[in-house]
Design a protein around this motif. Structure first.
Motif, PDB file in Angstrom:
ATOM      1  N   GLY A 193       6.936  39.191  29.962  1.00 56.70           N
ATOM      2  CA  GLY A 193       5.502  39.047  30.235  1.00 56.70           C
ATOM      3  C   GLY A 193       4.893  37.995  29.316  1.00 56.70           C
ATOM      4  N   SER A 194       3.980  37.186  29.883  1.00 58.72           N
ATOM      5  CA  SER A 194       3.428  36.056  29.121  1.00 58.72           C
ATOM      6  C   SER A 194       1.915  36.136  29.016  1.00 58.72           C
ATOM      7  N   GLY A 195       1.370  37.350  29.054  1.00 55.69           N
ATOM      8  CA  GLY A 195      -0.084  37.510  28.988  1.00 55.69           C
ATOM      9  C   GLY A 195      -0.602  37.480  27.566  1.00 55.69           C
ATOM     10  N   LEU A 220      10.371  35.953  29.840  1.00 51.76           N
ATOM     11  CA  LEU A 220      10.517  36.104  31.288  1.00 51.76           C
ATOM     12  C   LEU A 220       9.177  36.507  31.889  1.00 51.76           C
ATOM     13  N   GLU A 221       8.730  35.750  32.871  1.00 50.85           N
ATOM     14  CA  GLU A 221       7.420  36.016  33.483  1.00 50.85           C
ATOM     15  C   GLU A 221       7.579  36.134  34.996  1.00 50.85           C
ATOM     16  N   GLY A 226       5.266  36.006  37.360  1.00 46.26           N
ATOM     17  CA  GLY A 226       4.476  35.067  38.145  1.00 46.26           C
ATOM     18  C   GLY A 226       4.966  33.630  37.987  1.00 46.26           C
ATOM     19  N   VAL A 280      -7.448  45.000  39.230  1.00 53.87           N
ATOM     20  CA  VAL A 280      -7.086  43.578  39.227  1.00 53.87           C
ATOM     21  C   VAL A 280      -6.363  43.232  37.932  1.00 53.87           C
ATOM     22  N   GLN A 281      -5.217  42.553  38.080  1.00 49.16           N
ATOM     23  CA  GLN A 281      -4.485  42.033  36.927  1.00 49.16           C
ATOM     24  C   GLN A 281      -3.933  40.658  37.309  1.00 49.16           C
ATOM     25  N   GLN A 309      -0.982  37.729  37.472  1.00 50.36           N
ATOM     26  CA  GLN A 309       0.475  37.611  37.503  1.00 50.36           C
ATOM     27  C   GLN A 309       0.838  36.138  37.633  1.00 50.36           C
ATOM     28  N   CYS A 310       0.972  35.500  36.505  1.00 49.47           N
ATOM     29  CA  CYS A 310       1.281  34.082  36.460  1.00 49.47           C
ATOM     30  C   CYS A 310       1.584  33.773  35.005  1.00 49.47           C
ATOM     31  N   THR A 343      -3.048  37.797  32.623  1.00 51.44           N
ATOM     32  CA  THR A 343      -4.447  38.008  33.005  1.00 51.44           C
ATOM     33  C   THR A 343      -5.397  37.066  32.263  1.00 51.44           C
ATOM     34  N   THR A 344      -4.931  36.458  31.158  1.00 58.49           N
ATOM     35  CA  THR A 344      -5.850  35.563  30.437  1.00 58.49           C
ATOM     36  C   THR A 344      -6.203  34.337  31.273  1.00 58.49           C
ATOM     37  N   MET A 384     -20.056  35.545  32.909  1.00 62.43           N
ATOM     38  CA  MET A 384     -20.284  36.621  31.931  1.00 62.43           C
ATOM     39  C   MET A 384     -20.672  36.007  30.601  1.00 62.43           C
ATOM     40  N   PRO A 406     -11.006  43.946  26.605  1.00 58.17           N
ATOM     41  CA  PRO A 406      -9.886  44.228  25.701  1.00 58.17           C
ATOM     42  C   PRO A 406      -9.046  43.057  25.198  1.00 58.17           C
ATOM     43  N   GLN A 407      -9.238  41.836  25.699  1.00 55.67           N
ATOM     44  CA  GLN A 407      -8.211  40.844  25.404  1.00 55.67           C
ATOM     45  C   GLN A 407      -7.985  40.584  23.918  1.00 55.67           C
ATOM     46  N   VAL A 429      -5.885  43.254  22.402  1.00 56.53           N
ATOM     47  CA  VAL A 429      -4.482  43.081  22.801  1.00 56.53           C
ATOM     48  C   VAL A 429      -3.838  41.987  21.950  1.00 56.53           C
TER      49      VAL A 429
HETATM   50  C1  LIG Z   1     -10.877  39.520  36.548  1.00 54.59           C
HETATM   51  C2  LIG Z   1     -10.645  39.898  35.118  1.00 54.59           C
HETATM   52  C3  LIG Z   1     -11.520  39.512  34.139  1.00 54.59           C
HETATM   53  C4  LIG Z   1     -11.314  39.867  32.809  1.00 54.59           C
HETATM   54  N1  LIG Z   1     -12.176  39.434  31.879  1.00 54.59           N
HETATM   55  C5  LIG Z   1     -11.961  39.743  30.584  1.00 54.59           C
HETATM   56  C6  LIG Z   1     -12.825  39.267  29.593  1.00 54.59           C
HETATM   57  O1  LIG Z   1     -13.759  38.533  29.879  1.00 54.59           O
HETATM   58  N2  LIG Z   1     -12.586  39.607  28.308  1.00 54.59           N
HETATM   59  C7  LIG Z   1     -11.546  40.405  27.963  1.00 54.59           C
HETATM   60  O2  LIG Z   1     -11.388  40.711  26.788  1.00 54.59           O
HETATM   61  N3  LIG Z   1     -10.696  40.869  28.892  1.00 54.59           N
HETATM   62  C8  LIG Z   1     -10.867  40.539  30.191  1.00 54.59           C
HETATM   63  N4  LIG Z   1      -9.974  40.974  31.125  1.00 54.59           N
HETATM   64  C9  LIG Z   1      -8.828  41.791  30.704  1.00 54.59           C
HETATM   65  C10 LIG Z   1      -7.779  41.049  29.883  1.00 54.59           C
HETATM   66  O3  LIG Z   1      -7.531  39.776  30.419  1.00 54.59           O
HETATM   67  C11 LIG Z   1      -6.511  41.874  29.829  1.00 54.59           C
HETATM   68  O4  LIG Z   1      -6.832  43.133  29.313  1.00 54.59           O
HETATM   69  C12 LIG Z   1      -5.423  41.275  28.977  1.00 54.59           C
HETATM   70  O5  LIG Z   1      -5.053  40.014  29.456  1.00 54.59           O
HETATM   71  C13 LIG Z   1      -4.220  42.193  28.969  1.00 54.59           C
HETATM   72  O6  LIG Z   1      -3.153  41.589  28.309  1.00 54.59           O
HETATM   73  P1  LIG Z   1      -1.670  42.109  28.467  1.00 54.59           P
HETATM   74  O7  LIG Z   1      -0.825  41.255  27.593  1.00 54.59           O
HETATM   75  O8  LIG Z   1      -1.660  43.558  28.246  1.00 54.59           O
HETATM   76  O9  LIG Z   1      -1.289  41.909  29.984  1.00 54.59           O
HETATM   77  P2  LIG Z   1      -1.423  40.607  30.974  1.00 54.59           P
HETATM   78  O10 LIG Z   1      -2.287  39.586  30.370  1.00 54.59           O
HETATM   79  O11 LIG Z   1      -1.788  41.180  32.259  1.00 54.59           O
HETATM   80  O12 LIG Z   1       0.071  40.056  31.000  1.00 54.59           O
HETATM   81  C14 LIG Z   1       1.154  40.755  31.542  1.00 54.59           C
HETATM   82  C15 LIG Z   1       2.132  39.762  32.156  1.00 54.59           C
HETATM   83  O13 LIG Z   1       3.378  40.406  32.385  1.00 54.59           O
HETATM   84  C16 LIG Z   1       3.887  39.984  33.623  1.00 54.59           C
HETATM   85  N5  LIG Z   1       4.800  40.999  34.161  1.00 54.59           N
HETATM   86  C17 LIG Z   1       4.492  42.199  34.693  1.00 54.59           C
HETATM   87  N6  LIG Z   1       5.598  42.825  35.090  1.00 54.59           N
HETATM   88  C18 LIG Z   1       6.642  42.018  34.806  1.00 54.59           C
HETATM   89  C19 LIG Z   1       8.049  42.113  34.998  1.00 54.59           C
HETATM   90  N7  LIG Z   1       8.591  43.202  35.540  1.00 54.59           N
HETATM   91  N8  LIG Z   1       8.814  41.071  34.633  1.00 54.59           N
HETATM   92  C20 LIG Z   1       8.270  39.955  34.072  1.00 54.59           C
HETATM   93  N9  LIG Z   1       6.945  39.822  33.868  1.00 54.59           N
HETATM   94  C21 LIG Z   1       6.145  40.841  34.223  1.00 54.59           C
HETATM   95  C22 LIG Z   1       2.646  39.808  34.480  1.00 54.59           C
HETATM   96  O14 LIG Z   1       2.916  38.948  35.575  1.00 54.59           O
HETATM   97  C23 LIG Z   1       1.656  39.221  33.495  1.00 54.59           C
HETATM   98  O15 LIG Z   1       1.684  37.824  33.486  1.00 54.59           O
HETATM   99  C24 LIG Z   1     -10.180  40.632  32.455  1.00 54.59           C
HETATM  100  C25 LIG Z   1      -9.296  41.029  33.433  1.00 54.59           C
HETATM  101  C26 LIG Z   1      -9.501  40.660  34.754  1.00 54.59           C
HETATM  102  C27 LIG Z   1      -8.528  41.101  35.782  1.00 54.59           C
END
Ligand SMILES: Cc1cc2nc3c(=O)[nH]c(=O)nc-3n(C[C@H](O)[C@H](O)[C@H](O)COP(=O)(O)OP(=O)(O)OC[C@H]3O[C@@H](n4cnc5c(N)ncnc54)[C@H](O)[C@@H]3O)c2cc1C
Lengths: 195, 838
Positions: free
Chosen positions: B37-39, B59-60, B62, B98-99, B101-102, B106-107, B312, B499-500, B503
């Protein structure tokens, strides 16, 4: 008698490509004869030497010179096949350019189909019996209508929404990074209002 | 400077901003760390580890899309950037989640709002066993705050939509402020949810991912969905994934052998991955919260043009954790959506919908972000998907009602002539006097609210308590030496703000920890060079025809023709055949089992075809027979090493009996246990190439023959009830190539302890079987006259047969994939299968 096939393999940027597998053949009516193989060196060069015995078949009556061509592969597939050079000289040189012939993908292709496929992916993650069916149907109709209607530029504009600011294919269409409104002017306007 | 890091992926898109390379084959990587995951979390961990000299493979799932691919069109961008095209729902379909996937996760689609983890939340989490002192929090928060270039929105950057909220808060005297955002010179285009075309939002793509690519030899594989984390005894040794193209087809496989593995797949996906791999069972998937958001539109006489500008940019803190409110806290945040998402959110359809849309430019919009209770769960479905269960708790309902009432009042205060809600029972409020009706509707019928979540959190709780928590305060999975989970899924409760940044801070702390103990705890771990299911000379049964052909041409015959000779009756049994329970590998030297390429087009061959070859020494010669399974043919042949036109030196297998002399095979012995081959029809050297194949003395149980099955079945025992509980996937045993998974069995015990099994066959046929356990085996009966007999081999592997009733009739007429067994009661058909625990 001995023949030599030499050559150099480069990529489209003109850099030598090493480690490619090169095979030389003699083009023939029945089946092409294998003349030899080698790998390209760090300069992209290769050299294959062979004897005319290799391609003279037992039932071939005429003395002849080979009609050579070269096939270049990486570890996975054929990258290049040269034209046949009839009546090869004692030494032949092949200048070869290998390219990634794969055409560019359109990132936006089939976006509708892909969206529909996403709904299939929901699969067994939902339990329809728990859902409020009437609302679900309303939502689906709204979803489909929104998707097919409010994503059309004319419709968007009819409700006063100017829509996207960049061309659909930004990488193919030159465009400016500026907005329809002038940010600077906008700032001053807002300032005025605040006071 | 040459950029040392590289992004890999399946798509060939022009003009990539970062160094990019196409994946064209299976891949095996050996690395220090594999990050999944590359979030917000994955990118930071990968970057910080790589910058400290670890070799990192990320590994990502998306794809990689850069800013110039982001064209601000919902139809185009949602399928590219949003997980499952935005179609993720709670099991009762009441909440959409909504999350992203790229690459960048989500960032890449978020609104860039930044909040440091509020002190009361940190304190609360500490009381729940999260051992992170405030100094560490502060240091990490500052680090990522700078890392993503956060700055405060200037008052003059607020558009009319945000200004309406600001004015309303001022009238009430509520605590409120402009937002901090990770954005530099924002163009205020309003398309945050569709990727930032102007590269002003400082998402992972242009911050940590870019940094990692510049400063290290990191490899980032996109379009790669991780399915498997292999482990034993609390030690993880690698990760396996599939490269899946945009049409959903698995193109290639990857295996990464690593000393440490970090799961950062985001909330929901991380829990799913743990559950699929039997990690933290009973704990993973619990305690999710969602910040369920509800929106209200205020309709004004004047134009608001909310689409125009930062969506926002302003927040009301009065009732939120940011103002020290502990219970029933909520934030009111201004927001606006691109037109399709906006239209989806309206509570109407057809004529009424069109009427509401007509006033598109006259709405101000804001949402209530509810700090909800962690009551949600994720479970693994039979098909390996995530089922999300969520219901608002009584507490949450109160908070939602209060939040909506507050916001509605704010809109009326600044002159809204109407307020549009997302509650099905009361969609339009005409004045302040209607607000109690909305509150009543929410409290009495909360299910009629449309909920949306952009912030799923929790599921792999962090904390000391190993019975409740999945990871410790360093994100290390309890009970594992070298496995980490780090992303929004580790939150013990909802964080109450966007939450970003939280995280990112947790990720920065986890990375620092891993770096600081690397030499002591991880560098010495030996990485077993396992191959997973990737194609290579060592395991050619996983290769496609094209790859087999190329391997054949490029490999020399390495060993003498005698290498082909198989064990005979006089050889010690161990040299003839053995089975390693640990690795589930079979060594078979009774004959050479043949394998067809994975992509062999005629499907039937998988079940019906297949062959073996057996060789022996006769005088100076190596002679053999080729035997197609399911036939009585034994085609005699002779193997000779010689130079062969077109291929160089190799083994020519000549068929000696007249009826087969029109065939010949060319073999290359590339390893003592591996042979690559090509079959021809015609006279050498001008035969027509019919097919590519390979043969190996070692293969996994997924490739077992019916013979192997019988031997293993004989040695296995009847399972105890407790051993079979859970879910298993089955494959039919075929004599040729790998057969697909065909059935899913789920065993459960009812309240009086009786076992039962629910089966799903071919994804379609579903039913329940009764179960009896006998000293010999487990029997399963459904409504048909056939029944299953199953024995257990290891805790995760069973073998079984689907058997017809015994009959006195001789059964030599059946299709060949049914084997015929003979016993004291006559004959019966049996269809053999294997079961692996999921
Ligand atoms: C529309 C929207 C607006 C938002 N706005 C804000 C905001 O303004 N401020 C804020 O703080 N937060 C915001 N958020 C939330 C914030 O972006 C997320 O909480 C944060 O990015 C979560 O980080 P993460 O690392 O947990 O997961 P993510 O950033 O979701 O990263 C997870 C990654 O893992 C990958 N993955 C999943 N399964 C697999 C697998 N099996 N194999 C390989 N890769 C995989 C996914 O494709 C994804 O790229 C928003 C979210 C959305 C949807």
């Amino acid at each position: 008698m001995k023949y030599k096939i030499k050559g150099k393999v480069k990529n489209e940027q003109g850099n030598p490509v090493s480690g490619l597998f090169v095979e030389a053949f003699d083009s023939d009516l029945t089946a092409d004869d294998y003349l030899g193989s080698t790998l390209t060196n760090s300069e992209g060069e290769f050299e294959i030497e062979f004897d005319d015995k290799v391609f003279h078949e037992t039932f071939e009556l005429l003395e002849r010179r080979p009609d050579v061509y070269v096939v270049v592969r990486d570890a996975y597939r054929v990258l290049h096949k040269t034209d046949v050079r009839s009546e090869a000289k004692d030494e032949e040189f092949f200048d070869i350019v290998v390219k990634d012939t794969r055409p560019f993908d359109d990132p936006y292709a089939n976006s509708f189909q892909r969206t529909v496929a996403s709904f299939n992916e929901i699969g067994d993650t939902v339990d329809i019996s728990q859902a409020d069916l009437q609302r679900l149907i309303t939502q689906m109709i709204r979803g489909l209508a929104s998707w097919s209607y409010y994503t059309r530029p004319k419709v968007m504009q009819s409700v006063g929404y100017p829509g996207p600011q960049v061309p659909q294919y930004p990488k193919r269409t030159p465009h400016e990074h500026s907005l329809p409104w002038n940010p600077h002017e906008h700032d001053e306007h807002e300032h005025g209002e605040e006071e | 400077m040459v950029v040392p890091g590289t992004i890999f992926g399946l798509e060939n898109i022009e003009k990539r901003k970062e160094k990019y390379s196409l994946v064209t084959h299976d891949i095996v990587e050996n690395a220090d760390v594999c990050v999944i995951g590359s979030g917000a979390a994955g990118a930071i961990i990968a970057c910080k580890l790589a910058e400290q000299g670890r070799s990192v493979v990320l590994l990502e799932k998306g794809g990689y899309y850069d800013s110039e691919d982001m064209n601000q069109r919902e139809v185009d961008m949602i399928p590219l950037l949003w997980k499952n095209g935005g179609a993720i729902f709670s099991d009762n379909l009441r909440m959409v989640i909504v999350q992203g996937q790229c690459l960048g996760g989500t960032t890449v689609i978020n609104d860039a709002v930044c909040f440091k983890t509020p002190p009361i939340i940190r304190e609360h989490w500490r009381s729940m066993g999260v051992n992170i002192p405030d100094e560490r929090w502060e240091a990490a928060l500052d680090e990522v705050w700078n890392g993503v270039h956060v700055s405060r929105v200037r008052p003059e950057e607020l558009n009319e939509n945000n200004l309406m909220l600001k004015k309303a808060c001022a009238i009430k005297g509520y605590k409120a402020s402009e937002n901090d955002r990770n954005s530099v010179d924002c163009m205020r285009c309003g398309f945050c949810h569709l990727g930032c075309h102007y590269e002003t939002r400082q998402d992972m793509l242009i911050t940590y991912i870019h940094r990692a690519l510049q400063n290290s030899e990191i490899k980032m594989y996109c379009n790669c969905a991780v399915e498997r984390i292999s482990h034993s005894d609390g030690l993880v040794d690698g990760v396996e994934g599939d490269f899946i193209d945009s049409a959903g087809t698995t193109k290639f496989k990857i295996r990464v052998n690593a000393k440490a593995v970090v799961v950062s797949a985001g909330a929901i996906a991380s829990s799913l991955l743990l559950m699929k791999n039997k990690i933290a069972l009973g704990k993973a998937g619990r305690g999710l919260s969602f910040h369920p958001a509800v929106h209200l539109l205020g309709k004004f006489d004047q134009e608001i043009n909310a689409y125009n500008g930062i969506p926002m940019a302003y927040t009301c803190h009065e009732f939120g954790v940011t103002n020290g409110v502990k219970d029933n806290s909520f934030l009111i945040e201004s927001i606006f959506l691109p037109i399709f998402q906006f239209s989806m959110g309206l509570p109407s359809f057809l004529a009424e919908h069109a009427e509401l849309m007509k006033d598109f430019t006259h709405y101000a919009m804001a949402g209530v972000l509810v700090k909800d209770d962690p009551n949600g769960t994720v479970t693994l479905t039979e098909t390996g998907r995530a089922k999300i269960h969520h219901a608002l708790s009584p507490n949450d309902i109160k908070t939602v009602a209060r939040g909506l009432a507050t916001l509605a009042e704010l809109w009326f205060d600044v002159g809204a002539n109407e307020v549009i809600t997302e509650h099905a029972d009361i969609t339009r409020l005409k004045s302040i006097d209607d607000i109690p009706r909305l509150v009543h509707a929410v409290e009495t019928n909360p299910d009629a609210l449309n909920l949306a979540s952009a912030h799923p959190q929790g599921g792999n709780r962090m904390g000391d308590d190993i019975d409740q928590c999945v990871v410790d305060s360093h994100c290390q999975v309890h009970g594992f030496q070298n496995l980490f989970v780090c992303d929004a899924s580790v939150f013990p409760t909802s964080v109450g703000v966007n939450p970003q940044i939280t995280v990112m801070a947790i990720a920065a702390m986890a990375a620092d920890h891993i770096n600081s103990v690397w030499d002591a705890q991880f560098s010495g771990l030996g990485v077993k060079p396992a191959l997973g299911e990737t194609c290579s000379i060592a395991q050619p049964m996983f290769c496609t025809a094209e790859r087999l052909d190329t391997m054949f041409r490029q490999s020399a015959n390495k060993l003498p023709v005698e290498t082909l000779v198989n064990a005979d009756e006089n050889s010690p049994p161990e040299e003839r055949w053995h089975f390693d329970k640990e690795s589930l590998m079979i060594y078979n030297n009774k004959y050479w089992k043949g394998f067809f390429p994975l992509d062999q087009d005629f499907t039937l061959v998988r079940y019906l075809g297949g062959f073996w070859k057996r060789f022996h020494k006769q005088g100076d010669e190596v002679r053999g027979i080729t035997h197609p399974f399911e036939t009585s043919i034994d085609a005699p042949n002779i193997a000779e090493l010689k130079a062969f036109e077109g291929f160089g030196e190799l083994v020519h297998l000549k068929y000696t009996s007249p009826e087969f002399s029109i065939f010949y095979d060319l073999l290359k012995i590339v390893d003592k246990d591996v042979v690559l081959g090509k079959a021809f029809f015609g006279l050498p050297p001008f035969g027509n190439h019919i097919l590519d194949f390979c043969m190996s003395r070692n293969y996994s149980v997924d490739f077992m023959t019916e013979d192997d099955h019988e031997t293993i079945y004989q040695q296995a025992r009847s399972p105890a009830a407790g051993e079979v509980l859970g879910r298993w996937t089955g494959r039919l045993v075929s004599d040729s190539a790998l057969t697909p998974v065909t059935q899913v069995f789920t065993y459960t015990q009812d309240n009086i302890g009786k076992l039962q099994m629910e089966y799903l066959f071919g994804g379609l046929l579903r039913g329940i079987s009764r179960i009896t356990l006998t000293p010999q085996q487990m029997n399963m009966y459904d409504f048909t006259s056939w029944h299953d007999e199953v024995k257990i081999v290891t805790s995760d592997f069973m073998v079984g047969k689907w058997c017809s009733p015994w009959t006195k009739i001789s059964l030599n007429f059946g299709p060949s994939f049914l084997s015929v067994e003979t016993g004291p009661d006559g004959n019966r058909f049996s269809l053999r299968f294997t079961l692996r625990r999921v």
